[in-house]
Design an enzyme around this catalytic site. Structure first.
Site, mmCIF file in Angstrom:
data_model
loop_
_atom_site.group_PDB
_atom_site.id
_atom_site.type_symbol
_atom_site.label_atom_id
_atom_site.label_comp_id
_atom_site.label_asym_id
_atom_site.label_seq_id
_atom_site.Cartn_x
_atom_site.Cartn_y
_atom_site.Cartn_z
ATOM 1 C CG HIS A 1 -6.250 6.448 -8.794
ATOM 2 N ND1 HIS A 1 -7.083 5.550 -9.409
ATOM 3 C CD2 HIS A 1 -5.562 5.742 -7.867
ATOM 4 C CE1 HIS A 1 -6.906 4.363 -8.871
ATOM 5 N NE2 HIS A 1 -5.976 4.442 -7.924
ATOM 6 C CD GLU A 2 -2.387 6.930 -6.106
ATOM 7 O OE1 GLU A 2 -2.529 6.516 -4.935
ATOM 8 O OE2 GLU A 2 -2.411 6.165 -7.083
ATOM 9 C CG HIS B 1 -6.295 5.335 -3.060
ATOM 10 N ND1 HIS B 1 -7.030 4.186 -2.914
ATOM 11 C CD2 HIS B 1 -5.696 5.248 -4.275
ATOM 12 C CE1 HIS B 1 -6.887 3.434 -3.994
ATOM 13 N NE2 HIS B 1 -6.087 4.060 -4.834
#
Length: 159
Positions: free
Chosen positions: A67-68, A71
């Protein structure tokens, strides 16, 4: 898991799922409470919640890392890296990252350190932090309050 092991894991996941190297720092941040991880847009570093790893294991940590990294890589490519952006949602789907991390259990007890006692009716109020009793009145009878320091009283935290 140590910081060096986390850094290596993030670098491996970045190469395996994104085909791009991770060139910044990945660390555990003990101050994170409500989130599994965080991408810092100015420094491009990643921070992760150690409690998420301890509570749910390596599988959940890998999901949070993906997820990170979505980003991270989208921001560096100047694409839509925010949760609302279509490119971010597609990246999550493509890599198999989680949209939300599982909630981390909070500490169940918080110590009370101070007790306010109404001088008129005897009503007691427990406080975690010290306050000036001259600025407050009893909610029941509007009487004046006196501060006492206590040590062992605790309460259950509902949330």
């Amino acid at each position: 898991m140590k910081q060096a092991e986390l850094q290596k894991l993030v670098e491996e996941i970045s190469l395996q799922y994104f085909g791009l190297p991770f060139l910044h720092k990945a660390t555990f941040n003990p101050r994170l409470r409500t989130t599994g991880g965080r991408y810092l847009t100015k420094s491009h570093h990643l921070e992760f919640n150690l409690k998420s790893y301890e509570q749910y294991g390596i599988e959940e940590l890998v999901q949070i890392i993906k997820h990170e990294l979505c980003h991270y890589h989208l921001h560096l490519q100047e694409k839509g890296y925010q949760h609302k952006d279509r490119e971010f949602k597609e990246c999550l789907k493509r890599t198999g990252g989680c949209r939300y991390s599982k909630p981390v259990a909070k500490s169940k007890e918080r110590p009370y350190r101070y007790q306010l006692v109404c001088q008129k009716c005897g009503q007691t109020y427990l406080r975690k932090y010290k306050i000036n009793p001259k600025h407050y009145r009893c909610g029941r009878c509007r009487g004046t309050l006196k501060m006492n320091q206590i040590y062992l009283t605790t309460r259950k935290n509902d949330g």
